[in-house]
Each structure stands twice: as C-alpha cells, then as structure tokens.
Design a protein around this motif. Structure first.
Motif, PDB file in Angstrom:
ATOM      1  N   GLN A 186       0.142  -1.005   6.550  1.00 63.92           N
ATOM      2  CA  GLN A 186       0.040  -2.374   6.063  1.00 63.92           C
ATOM      3  C   GLN A 186      -1.418  -2.756   5.846  1.00 63.92           C
ATOM      4  O   GLN A 186      -2.312  -2.292   6.559  1.00 63.92           O
ATOM      5  N   ARG A 187      -1.617  -3.605   4.865  1.00 66.92           N
ATOM      6  CA  ARG A 187      -2.964  -4.066   4.553  1.00 66.92           C
ATOM      7  C   ARG A 187      -2.899  -5.504   4.078  1.00 66.92           C
ATOM      8  O   ARG A 187      -2.033  -5.864   3.265  1.00 66.92           O
ATOM      9  N   ASP A 188      -3.782  -6.331   4.592  1.00 60.84           N
ATOM     10  CA  ASP A 188      -3.823  -7.742   4.229  1.00 60.84           C
ATOM     11  C   ASP A 188      -5.272  -8.124   3.967  1.00 60.84           C
ATOM     12  O   ASP A 188      -6.177  -7.702   4.699  1.00 60.84           O
ATOM     13  N   ARG A 189      -5.493  -8.924   2.958  1.00 59.70           N
ATOM     14  CA  ARG A 189      -6.873  -9.238   2.577  1.00 59.70           C
ATOM     15  C   ARG A 189      -7.588 -10.102   3.614  1.00 59.70           C
ATOM     16  O   ARG A 189      -8.825 -10.155   3.627  1.00 59.70           O
ATOM     17  N   LYS A 190      -6.844 -10.752   4.508  1.00 62.70           N
ATOM     18  CA  LYS A 190      -7.471 -11.595   5.517  1.00 62.70           C
ATOM     19  C   LYS A 190      -7.669 -10.877   6.845  1.00 62.70           C
ATOM     20  O   LYS A 190      -8.656 -11.133   7.541  1.00 62.70           O
ATOM     21  N   VAL A 191      -6.749 -10.002   7.218  1.00 67.40           N
ATOM     22  CA  VAL A 191      -6.836  -9.362   8.534  1.00 67.40           C
ATOM     23  C   VAL A 191      -7.074  -7.870   8.460  1.00 67.40           C
ATOM     24  O   VAL A 191      -7.243  -7.218   9.492  1.00 67.40           O
ATOM     25  N   GLY A 192      -7.085  -7.271   7.259  1.00 64.66           N
ATOM     26  CA  GLY A 192      -7.419  -5.866   7.115  1.00 64.66           C
ATOM     27  C   GLY A 192      -6.210  -4.949   7.195  1.00 64.66           C
ATOM     28  O   GLY A 192      -5.065  -5.357   7.009  1.00 64.66           O
ATOM     29  N   ARG A 193      -6.494  -3.661   7.470  1.00 63.33           N
ATOM     30  CA  ARG A 193      -5.436  -2.642   7.604  1.00 63.33           C
ATOM     31  C   ARG A 193      -4.884  -2.673   9.023  1.00 63.33           C
ATOM     32  O   ARG A 193      -5.634  -2.897   9.980  1.00 63.33           O
ATOM     33  N   PHE A 194      -3.586  -2.375   9.167  1.00 67.23           N
ATOM     34  CA  PHE A 194      -3.024  -2.381  10.513  1.00 67.23           C
ATOM     35  C   PHE A 194      -1.675  -1.676  10.568  1.00 67.23           C
ATOM     36  O   PHE A 194      -1.003  -1.487   9.551  1.00 67.23           O
ATOM     37  N   GLU A 195      -1.319  -1.273  11.793  1.00 66.38           N
ATOM     38  CA  GLU A 195      -0.011  -0.703  12.088  1.00 66.38           C
ATOM     39  C   GLU A 195       1.003  -1.801  12.404  1.00 66.38           C
ATOM     40  O   GLU A 195       2.134  -1.770  11.932  1.00 66.38           O
ATOM     41  N   ALA A 196       0.580  -2.756  13.253  1.00 69.37           N
ATOM     42  CA  ALA A 196       1.479  -3.835  13.663  1.00 69.37           C
ATOM     43  C   ALA A 196       0.652  -4.985  14.218  1.00 69.37           C
ATOM     44  O   ALA A 196      -0.501  -4.801  14.636  1.00 69.37           O
ATOM     45  N   THR A 197       1.263  -6.183  14.221  1.00 65.78           N
ATOM     46  CA  THR A 197       0.592  -7.368  14.769  1.00 65.78           C
ATOM     47  C   THR A 197       1.554  -8.066  15.729  1.00 65.78           C
ATOM     48  O   THR A 197       2.772  -8.066  15.527  1.00 65.78           O
ATOM     49  N   TYR A 198       0.979  -8.693  16.767  1.00 67.08           N
ATOM     50  CA  TYR A 198       1.784  -9.281  17.832  1.00 67.08           C
ATOM     51  C   TYR A 198       1.182 -10.600  18.302  1.00 67.08           C
ATOM     52  O   TYR A 198      -0.003 -10.872  18.091  1.00 67.08           O
ATOM     53  N   VAL A 199       1.998 -11.379  19.012  1.00 69.43           N
ATOM     54  CA  VAL A 199       1.525 -12.561  19.726  1.00 69.43           C
ATOM     55  C   VAL A 199       2.161 -12.554  21.108  1.00 69.43           C
ATOM     56  O   VAL A 199       3.323 -12.158  21.262  1.00 69.43           O
ATOM     57  N   ASN A 211      -2.606 -14.349  23.394  1.00 73.20           N
ATOM     58  CA  ASN A 211      -3.339 -13.490  22.457  1.00 73.20           C
ATOM     59  C   ASN A 211      -2.561 -13.266  21.175  1.00 73.20           C
ATOM     60  O   ASN A 211      -1.330 -13.244  21.176  1.00 73.20           O
ATOM     61  N   VAL A 212      -3.294 -13.073  20.084  1.00 71.44           N
ATOM     62  CA  VAL A 212      -2.765 -12.380  18.920  1.00 71.44           C
ATOM     63  C   VAL A 212      -3.432 -11.009  18.910  1.00 71.44           C
ATOM     64  O   VAL A 212      -4.605 -10.871  19.272  1.00 71.44           O
ATOM     65  N   VAL A 213      -2.667  -9.995  18.519  1.00 66.63           N
ATOM     66  CA  VAL A 213      -3.125  -8.606  18.602  1.00 66.63           C
ATOM     67  C   VAL A 213      -2.902  -7.934  17.257  1.00 66.63           C
ATOM     68  O   VAL A 213      -1.821  -8.048  16.668  1.00 66.63           O
ATOM     69  N   ILE A 214      -3.931  -7.231  16.776  1.00 68.37           N
ATOM     70  CA  ILE A 214      -3.813  -6.421  15.568  1.00 68.37           C
ATOM     71  C   ILE A 214      -4.050  -4.968  15.966  1.00 68.37           C
ATOM     72  O   ILE A 214      -5.173  -4.587  16.317  1.00 68.37           O
ATOM     73  N   ALA A 215      -3.010  -4.160  15.941  1.00 68.31           N
ATOM     74  CA  ALA A 215      -3.129  -2.736  16.277  1.00 68.31           C
ATOM     75  C   ALA A 215      -3.337  -1.956  14.991  1.00 68.31           C
ATOM     76  O   ALA A 215      -2.461  -1.935  14.125  1.00 68.31           O
ATOM     77  N   ARG A 216      -4.480  -1.311  14.872  1.00 70.61           N
ATOM     78  CA  ARG A 216      -4.796  -0.528  13.668  1.00 70.61           C
ATOM     79  C   ARG A 216      -4.646   0.973  13.922  1.00 70.61           C
ATOM     80  O   ARG A 216      -4.338   1.730  13.016  1.00 70.61           O
ATOM     81  N   SER A 217      -4.892   1.402  15.131  1.00 67.35           N
ATOM     82  CA  SER A 217      -4.756   2.814  15.509  1.00 67.35           C
ATOM     83  C   SER A 217      -3.323   3.105  15.935  1.00 67.35           C
ATOM     84  O   SER A 217      -2.757   2.378  16.767  1.00 67.35           O
TER      85      SER A 217
END
Length: 445
Positions: free
Chosen positions: A66-79, A305-311
């Motif tokens: 996944q890729r988003d212009r505001k938060v970058g590339r990532f595997e998953a996002t959480y709260v 927290n909000v979490v952005i996992a890229r790895s």
C-alpha cells in the motif's frame, strides 16, 4: 546549510569525529569545527542534494502493498494501545514505541536500541540525550515524549565501535539522516537493522524549557528534570501539562494552555528547518508511531497510538501481539491515520507549498511539494506568515529578555503574539468576518 536555516541539528554531519555539535545563542544545536563540510550535502536530511523520502522509502519498502501520498508506503496501519504491563501508563501515548523496542530486544532481533532518555542537567541547559539501551530496564527509563533538541553523533559513533545489531528511534528527519549515513557507511548499513519513527509537529529549541520555568516562577538552574506531558487518565490526552522537578525536592507544574507560548501550532521556538519539512509520519522508518488526535481517542487520557507498519517483519510482530491479546489495536486505513495528523499535514504540505514561494537567501530547499502561492485563501496565507513570524521572533525576543534579565519582556511579547495568532486562526468574530468578507474564505485550524 546553517546560514540558510536548513540545519535541524541532528548531528549526522559530525559523526565520526568530524567536528561536534553545540548550542547556539538561541538554544539550537548546530555543527561546530566541522573538518569535512563537503560531506554535508549527502548526509544532511534537508540538503537539496540528498536522496529524498520517496527515494529512500522506495528502496527500503519496494514490496509494500500500500502507498498513500500523505503517510507513505506501508504494510498495515492500526489504532490502539498496549494492553499488557504498564507500557501505556508509563508512556505519553499508548505505549507502542517502548513496547516495540522492548520486543526487538526480547526476541534478540537487536542487541541495543538508540533512543532519547533523561540525563543530568548539563551546564548549557540540556536535559535529554541519545543513549543505547541493552536491557528492558534501561529502555523503560526512556519512555515518554521529549520536545527537546538532541543529536545523534554520539550513538552513531558508539554503533560504529561496538559490533551488534541496533534499532534507532527518532523523529522523521533523524530517521532520514540515519538512512543517509547507512548509504555511505557499510558498517552502519550492517548494524542498524531497524528504525522506529515518531510522528513530528516540529522541533523546539532549548529555550522552551527555560520559558516554562520563568512562567512557573522558578530559575532554570533549580530544575533537575521535567516531563513535557504529565499523563493524567482523568483528563483528555491533548490537555498537555508540563511538570518540573526542582533541586529542593519541590515541583512546579502548569497546563500548556496557561503558558504564553503553550499553543503548539503557533510555532514558538521552532527550529527554522522545520519550515521546510514535508514528512510528518516518518515515511522512511520501518514502523512509525503517533498520537490519535481524533475523537474518541483524543479525549482518552490513558493515551492512544496510531501505528504505521512498513516492514513486514515488524508488522508480523504487531500482528502476533494482537493475536496474543498483548496489544489492543484495530486495523484502520491511511485516510484515518492522515485525519489524526490533519493540522500537521496541512502545514507541511499546503503550507510548505506557500512558504517555498517566499524570497530567501542562500541554499534553496528542494522538496516533494511544488511551490504554490495561488492555492491558498487569504486567511491561510496570513496564518502561515504569522507562524513563521512567531518562530523567527520568539528566539530573538527571548534572547534579548535573557540577556537583559527581563523575563517579562518575552512573556508580554509572547502573550500578545499568541492573542493575535489565535484571533486570526480561530476567530469567527470581527477579524474573521472581515477576512472572510474579502471573498477569500477557507478552512481554519
């Protein structure tokens, strides 16, 4: 870079004995006695000649789904937050940063974690610094947010000297600097195996601590330690309260909104380089963490927290934690994450586009945002001008007040500047109606 106002004080350029970092008269860290200034252009995270965030993230997370212009590339996002132990209670937010670092140590994926922790007050007024923790006890002592200038050169040199695998925790520009160092140094590339990013609004100078002390009626010399965000489960998470511990055993505390310079968005004591940053969510970090500044989470004094996992590796660790009941996290989408950081992203994207059109001397920054002076309302332009003015003059007025021994000079100026800023930013009254009546009305905040 320093003369152009593009030095963030990260220390990457002086690592390896190439000079040292020292505070300038405004309480900002800057390189001194650098022997190889030509290396700055490839190591400085704000250099127009260095690889940008898109290039670094594209190489490191090429397979990210996944890729988003505001938060970058990532595997998953959480709260959510950490459910086990006292990680959440001990952290400023949901406890996820310390939990992930501890998990890396426990799983023996790293031998040490480079992170910021409290130190004994230094003669120049510093209260925090980077260190390498190799045990859970050392790591836990470094929990909580630090709105304080620090630099990386010492821990980078230590990583070069001591073999092992390391994780580095830092704000977006510091994580970018780590990757620029890794690209030029095979030893660092091998040993720094994970980066943990922290969402960032901007870097403050050393003078903010002294200003808080002034306004609480204590001299800086009496302060032994501080907590920028004293947690209280009975109060909303965004009700910041600064807390000072004093040499005589006493304490002093005050809510940020009662302080003359306590409105974060106004930009008091902001590092000049932050005017030219376009990364809020640490887009080059293997995993990144921020506060969930949307309801109902912003009102939860326990912290979220909000979490952005890229790895993929770190995302698997997060998923394991959820399945085992150790983490109370829910999947969200990139739009949700961006909404939690809406004000910061607006300032770093549309605000940056406008700031890039301003006349300036010296090196011109090259950013992923294109210069644009047309796509903004009059009110937004005035807000961006006001923030830049407060950031610029707060350093200088404070220096004058300190030099003359007249704290009231700065405090009076700060209160007046804040009143004008808040009237411009939030007012729906006469000033707001006047500006909006020009036919250029737009979003506030």
């Amino acid at each position: 870079m320093v003369r152009a106002g593009l030095c963030i004080g990260c220390g990457a350029c002086v690592a390896g004995g190439n000079g040292r970092m020292a505070y300038d008269r405004y309480g900002q860290l800057q390189p001194q006695n650098a022997a190889r200034p030509e290396t700055f252009e490839h190591l400085c995270p704000f250099s127009p000649f260095a690889a940008d965030e898109d290039a670094i993230a594209g190489a490191r997370f090429a397979a990210a789904p996944q890729r988003d212009r505001k938060v970058g590339r990532f595997e998953a996002t959480y709260v959510g937050h950490v459910a086990e132990g006292d990680y959440r209670a001990q952290g400023s937010s949901g406890g996820m940063v310390t939990w992930m670092a501890a998990e890396l140590l426990s799983r023996r994926l790293v031998d040490g974690v480079a992170h910021v922790a409290a130190t004994d007050p230094s003669p120049d007024g510093g209260f925090f610094g980077y260190r390498i923790s190799r045990s859970l006890e050392e790591l836990n002592a470094g929990a909580k947010s630090r709105y304080h200038p620090i630099e990386l050169s010492g821990v980078i040199d230590a990583i070069r000297v001591e073999p092992g695998r390391y994780a580095v925790v830092g704000i977006p520009c510091f994580i970018k600097a780590v990757h620029l160092l890794r690209a030029t140094d095979p030893v660092l590339a091998e040993r720094i195996v994970f980066t943990l990013g922290l969402f960032c609004g901007h870097m403050k100078s050393l003078r903010m601590v002294e200003s808080f002390a002034w306004q609480m009626g204590v001299p800086l010399e009496a302060v032994t330690s501080l907590d920028y965000r004293l947690k209280d489960p009975d109060r909303p998470a965004n009700w910041y309260r600064a807390h000072l511990n004093l040499r005589d055993g006493g304490t002093a505390a005050q809510d940020w909104w009662h302080l003359a310079d306590g409105d974060w968005g106004a930009g008091f004591f902001q590092n000049p380089a932050c005017n030219f940053c376009d990364d809020v969510t640490a887009e080059t970090a293997d995993i990144a963490f921020g506060d969930a500044w949307v309801e109902p989470y912003a009102s939860d004094g326990n912290g979220t927290n909000v979490v952005i996992a890229r790895s993929p590796v770190l995302n698997d660790i997060v998923r394991d934690g959820i399945m085992q009941g150790r983490l109370a996290l829910q999947p969200v989408d990139a739009e949700f994450v961006a909404a939690t950081q809406a004000a910061g992203l607006r300032h770093r994207r549309e605000g940056l586009a406008y700031r890039l059109t301003w006349r300036r001397r010296g090196i011109r920054p090259v950013k992923r945002v294109a210069p644009d002076r047309r796509g903004h309302t009059l009110r937004r332009k005035l807000i961006y001008r006001m923030r830049a003015g407060i950031a610029f003059w707060s350093h200088r007025v404070f220096w004058l007040a300190h030099r003359t021994g007249q704290p009231r000079l700065y405090i009076a100026w700060a209160r007046a500047a804040l009143r004008l800023y808040q009237a411009l930013t939030y007012s729906r009254g006469r000033l707001g109606r006047f500006i909006d009546g020009l036919g250029l009305a737009g979003r506030d905040g």
